[in-house]
Design an enzyme around this catalytic site. Sequence first.
Site, PDB file in Angstrom:
ATOM      1  N   ARG A 202       0.844  -1.210   0.000  1.00 42.18           N
ATOM      2  CA  ARG A 202       0.000   0.000   0.000  1.00 42.18           C
ATOM      3  C   ARG A 202       0.878   1.258   0.000  1.00 42.18           C
ATOM      4  NH1 ARG A 202      -2.218   1.676   4.583  1.00 42.18           N
ATOM      5  NH2 ARG A 202      -2.649  -0.432   5.296  1.00 42.18           N
TER       6      ARG A 202
ATOM      7  N   ASP B 119      -3.383  19.703 -13.515  1.00 43.06           N
ATOM      8  CA  ASP B 119      -3.770  18.384 -14.024  1.00 43.06           C
ATOM      9  C   ASP B 119      -3.365  18.344 -15.495  1.00 43.06           C
ATOM     10  OD1 ASP B 119      -5.151  16.208 -15.159  1.00 43.06           O
ATOM     11  OD2 ASP B 119      -6.719  16.307 -13.634  1.00 43.06           O
TER      12      ASP B 119
ATOM     13  N   TYR C 232     -12.640  18.760 -14.547  1.00 40.80           N
ATOM     14  CA  TYR C 232     -13.291  17.461 -14.746  1.00 40.80           C
ATOM     15  C   TYR C 232     -14.391  17.251 -13.695  1.00 40.80           C
ATOM     16  CZ  TYR C 232     -13.924  12.431 -14.295  1.00 40.80           C
ATOM     17  OH  TYR C 232     -14.482  11.183 -14.162  1.00 40.80           O
TER      18      TYR C 232
ATOM     19  N   LYS D 237      -5.704   7.466 -19.143  1.00 38.09           N
ATOM     20  CA  LYS D 237      -5.911   8.076 -20.455  1.00 38.09           C
ATOM     21  C   LYS D 237      -4.704   7.837 -21.358  1.00 38.09           C
ATOM     22  CE  LYS D 237      -9.666   9.210 -18.406  1.00 38.09           C
ATOM     23  NZ  LYS D 237      -9.530   9.826 -17.152  1.00 38.09           N
TER      24      LYS D 237
HETATM   25  C1  4LM Z   1     -13.329  11.808 -18.795  1.00 41.54           C
HETATM   26  N1  4LM Z   1     -11.777  11.897 -16.990  1.00 41.54           N
HETATM   27  O1  4LM Z   1     -13.143  13.029 -18.945  1.00 41.54           O
HETATM   28  P1  4LM Z   1      -9.601   8.566 -13.352  1.00 41.54           P
HETATM   29  N2  4LM Z   1      -8.341  14.408 -14.411  1.00 41.54           N
HETATM   30  C2  4LM Z   1      -8.882  14.631 -15.622  1.00 41.54           C
HETATM   31  C3  4LM Z   1      -9.790  13.721 -16.162  1.00 41.54           C
HETATM   32  O2  4LM Z   1     -10.297  13.974 -17.365  1.00 41.54           O
HETATM   33  C4  4LM Z   1     -10.146  12.579 -15.416  1.00 41.54           C
HETATM   34  C5  4LM Z   1      -9.566  12.391 -14.155  1.00 41.54           C
HETATM   35  C6  4LM Z   1      -8.655  13.322 -13.688  1.00 41.54           C
HETATM   36  C7  4LM Z   1     -12.774  11.154 -17.593  1.00 41.54           C
HETATM   37  C8  4LM Z   1     -13.196   9.964 -17.086  1.00 41.54           C
HETATM   38  C9  4LM Z   1     -14.441   9.270 -17.390  1.00 41.54           C
HETATM   39  C10 4LM Z   1      -8.495  15.862 -16.392  1.00 41.54           C
HETATM   40  C11 4LM Z   1     -11.109  11.636 -15.933  1.00 41.54           C
HETATM   41  C12 4LM Z   1      -9.896  11.205 -13.289  1.00 41.54           C
HETATM   42  O3  4LM Z   1     -10.812   8.300 -14.187  1.00 41.54           O
HETATM   43  O4  4LM Z   1      -9.900   8.526 -11.886  1.00 41.54           O
HETATM   44  O5  4LM Z   1      -8.413   7.777 -13.718  1.00 41.54           O
HETATM   45  O6  4LM Z   1      -9.149  10.106 -13.698  1.00 41.54           O
HETATM   46  O7  4LM Z   1     -13.940  11.135 -19.650  1.00 41.54           O
END
Ligand code: 4LM
Length: 424
Positions: free
Chosen positions: A87, A214, A140, A239
């Site tokens: 962890r 981010d 987001y 992503k």
């Molecule tokens: C989406 N996005 O946009 P996890 N930071 C940014 C993001 O776009 C996302 C995350 C963090 C999308 C998910 C369904 C700029 C996510 C969050 O999904 O927790 O790995 O990342 O389609």
Amino acid sequence: MANKNISVHTFGATIGTVLIISSKNIAMKNDNKLAFATRAIHSSYDSSTAEGALNPPIHMSSTYSFESVEQGAARFAGQDSGHFYSRISNPTQDILERRLADLEEGEAAVATASGMGAISATLWTILAPGDHVLVDQTVYGCTFSLLEHGLKKFGVEVSYIDFTDHNQVLQGLRHNTKIVYFESPVNPTMRIIDICAIASIVKSHHSDARVVVDNTYSTPALQRPLTLGADIVIHSLTKYLGGHGDLIAGAVVGSSAMMEEIRLTGLKDMTGAVIAPLSAFLVLRGIKTLELRMEKHCKNAQQIAQWLIQHEAVRQVYYPGLSSDPGHSVAASQMRLFGGMVAFELKDGFDGAVKMLNGLTLIKRAVSLGDSETLIQHPASMTHSTYTSEQQAAHGISRSLIRISAGLESAEDILADLERALEK
Ligand code: 4LM
């Protein structure tokens, strides 16, 4: 600006003394680093430590034995650097963290179970009740939700302003501001925020606050916020860095001291959101082709944007690679290419968007981004439905907005599918 004069224009090999040009500064730097694409494949792993295996072992072990009680105690006390429980750290995770830190030009990284794991581990480590977070008007959907419903509940103040208006940033800083948080390009509106300018305002007026960017939309192959004055970079590795839509993971990159704090507080105790060893391995594999893939994603996105903008059914296209886009010049100064995401609105608004999305056959109706497949979605009812409709209006998320993640297919086939769906 802090003494970080390194440019985003130094993606090739930088052997010897090179002239570094940033959007705001010019400096000289001695640098013997291998090129980005080379480091993406080789950095932080020596195959001779694993019997010559070109790919690192996946260490599927939750715990690690100690040679003695004294050694175990020393590991828990942080006096011995070995692993003791997965962890906190794991050898496969360790290679990934060192590679991410190298590519983002940070000192260290912490890999997490998801992008949201990275964001929450970071915010919860730094913030305490009574602190303030200054956030761009659009982030987001789940990040917004964490700020609105998670942090506010525990007595953290959160305010949102337009980070493209630097006066608002200056006015928005408070004596208790601990974090200044944004994305660029912004999900889903594609606004571009000047990282150098924001870092410079924050550092010169409020040295206490940390600038957190981010970088999920850009990846370090296109933009490296730490070299532009940011303190912490966040990633959803789900992503582009994973790149194949087959895992969920995240990461934080920054100074060694900050990463140690996030690992031992935000990760170990507050979220427990550690990355799985198999996911760490898959992200390492994805990163090997990151630069190559980003070039194709960006090329396809540029073609999609240029095709959409001339189409009679289209009202507006949001893509920083278009010279008419308000973010074009800042994007050109801080990004190597303009990214793989495009947003647009049809003249027929929401009803037209629904018809068009339902008419697609090749392009997949799906959230997420950065996969080989071209993905399309409706932010107001999907990724950004965590905002109420009043909040969407206030935060610049239009109900008629459509978002495309340009995949790696032939651009001709993507455009043909869009054309067929628009005809309908
Ligand atoms: C989406 N996005 O946009 P996890 N930071 C940014 C993001 O776009 C996302 C995350 C963090 C999308 C998910 C369904 C700029 C996510 C969050 O999904 O927790 O790995 O990342 O389609």
